[in-house]
Design an enzyme around this catalytic site. Structure first.
Site, PDB file in Angstrom:
ATOM      1  N   HIS A 171      -5.229 -11.851  -1.617  1.00 12.05           N
ATOM      2  CA  HIS A 171      -5.330 -10.768  -0.619  1.00 12.05           C
ATOM      3  C   HIS A 171      -6.687 -10.747   0.083  1.00 12.05           C
ATOM      4  O   HIS A 171      -7.592 -10.040  -0.373  1.00 12.05           O
ATOM      5  CB  HIS A 171      -5.139  -9.421  -1.318  1.00 12.05           C
ATOM      6  CG  HIS A 171      -3.751  -9.163  -1.773  1.00 12.05           C
ATOM      7  ND1 HIS A 171      -2.813  -8.534  -0.989  1.00 12.05           N
ATOM      8  CD2 HIS A 171      -3.121  -9.459  -2.931  1.00 12.05           C
ATOM      9  CE1 HIS A 171      -1.667  -8.441  -1.646  1.00 12.05           C
ATOM     10  NE2 HIS A 171      -1.822  -8.996  -2.830  1.00 12.05           N
TER      11      HIS A 171
ATOM     12  N   CYS B 100       0.747 -12.395   0.240  1.00  8.08           N
ATOM     13  CA  CYS B 100       1.487 -11.992  -0.950  1.00  8.08           C
ATOM     14  C   CYS B 100       2.972 -11.819  -0.635  1.00  8.08           C
ATOM     15  O   CYS B 100       3.644 -12.789  -0.324  1.00  8.08           O
ATOM     16  CB  CYS B 100       0.861 -10.724  -1.534  1.00  8.08           C
ATOM     17  SG  CYS B 100       1.307 -10.466  -3.254  1.00  8.08           S
TER      18      CYS B 100
ATOM     19  N   GLU C  79      -7.393  -9.155   2.689  1.00  7.70           N
ATOM     20  CA  GLU C  79      -7.613  -7.798   3.220  1.00  7.70           C
ATOM     21  C   GLU C  79      -8.188  -6.859   2.162  1.00  7.70           C
ATOM     22  O   GLU C  79      -8.655  -5.777   2.494  1.00  7.70           O
ATOM     23  CB  GLU C  79      -6.307  -7.244   3.804  1.00  7.70           C
ATOM     24  CG  GLU C  79      -5.316  -6.640   2.824  1.00  7.70           C
ATOM     25  CD  GLU C  79      -4.526  -7.675   2.035  1.00  7.70           C
ATOM     26  OE1 GLU C  79      -4.810  -8.883   2.168  1.00  7.70           O
ATOM     27  OE2 GLU C  79      -3.641  -7.278   1.258  1.00  7.70           O
TER      28      GLU C  79
END
Lengths: 227, 85
Positions: free
Chosen positions: A194, A86, A196
């Site tokens: 994302h 990002c 994560e």
């Protein structure tokens, strides 16, 4: 394996990144602040999402000149895995570690939702734990994710298998629905979604975890101790 | 010497400008049927100390390094001696 999680003023996914590595992956992680100048003690570098330096001027524009970015460039040149997610992707673009630039989303809206990605390339150090063409669900959260590059850069990316993830439809206006790209030597990955935030089914998806597992698996392969 | 510098940063021709498009739609909705195109850019006012022989190269370097992203943006600038310091 030891991961650096870079923290700029305004980063806000650094803790997610740290959690993914430490708790879900079970590897070592450490926060590294923007004013540090060495990453020599790390095996991999993670640039998290957020709004570094308020994203003033352009997303990632000011962060590219943080002292730590010289160390990130050095780590990239040394072949260490560098992952920018990002805002981290935007910083890598501004710093010239990846080709192209980000524009405002086509629909002007900040898009925050889980999306389906297609794994375009699994022969990379970031995606070897996925199947070629595997569809994964990972959230996006961005206002400036409309990827642009010249036709020539696109041709080079495409021909060299450097387009790693694509959206399955036109999410934000990105050229050829590009969601993530690699650098020429294959050790720097930038992506808007994302991974994560998708490391546990409790979070809605664990599809991001194989990305981190890939990094570790490939690192182990090249750093294996033979007795 | 003190200079007043204006830097204008615009999206390159052919690069989609979603903000410009939204404003264009809004102007048309307000009844300005003649509006054909809107492109949004940035203007920056900079006051700085420099020397006549290096002020322009400094400004150009600032634009290339930080103020504009050459991948998607063009820049122009004007340089004037500051009237009141």
């Amino acid at each position: 394996m030891k991961f650096a999680v870079i923290v700029f003023p305004g980063s806000n996914c650094d803790k997610d990144m740290y959690y993914a590595v430490k708790n879900e992956l079970g590897e070592e992680a450490e926060y590294v602040f923007h004013d540090e100048t060495s990453l020599d003690r790390f095996d991999a570098v993670l640039l998290p999402g957020g709004f570094s330096y308020g994203d003033y001027l352009r997303s990632g524009a000011i962060a590219q000149f943080s002292p730590v970015m010289e160390a990130v460039k050095k780590a990239a040149a040394a072949g260490k895995p560098v992952l920018g997610v990002c805002n981290g992707f935007q910083v890598l673009l501004e710093a010239g570690l990846l080709p192209g630039a980000m524009r405002r989303n086509k629909g002007l809206k900040f898009i925050c939702k889980p999306v389906t990605l297609r794994t375009e390339e699994n022969a990379t150090m970031f995606t070897s734990e996925y199947k070629q063409g595997e569809m994964i669900t990972v959230p996006v959260a961005h206002g400036d994710g409309n990827y642009y590059c010249s036709d020539e850069d696109y041709r080079i990316l495409k021909e060299n298998g450097r387009i790693v993830f694509t959206y399955t439809d036109d999410l934000n206006g990105s050229k050829a629905n590009i969601a993530g790209i690699l650098n020429e030597s294959g050790n720097v990955l930038g992506m808007m979604p994302h991974p994560e935030r998708a490391v546990d089914t409790l979070l809605g998806s664990a599809d991001g975890l194989p990305l981190f597992r890939s990094i570790v698996a490939n690192w182990r392969e090249t750093h294996a101790v033979h007795r | 010497m003190t200079y007043d510098i204006q830097v204008f940063v615009t999206l390159k021709e052919g690069v989609l400008d979603p903000q410009g498009n939204a404003v264009q739609t809004s102007l048309t909705r307000l009844g300005y049927d003649g509006v054909q195109n809107v492109r949004i850019g940035k203007k920056m006012d900079i006051r700085m100390e420099s020397e006549p022989e290096k002020v322009e190269s400094d400004v150009r370097e600032m634009c290339e390094k930080l103020l504009a992203n050459p991948v998607i943006e063009d820049y122009e600038y004007t340089i004037e001696e500051a009237l009141s310091v």
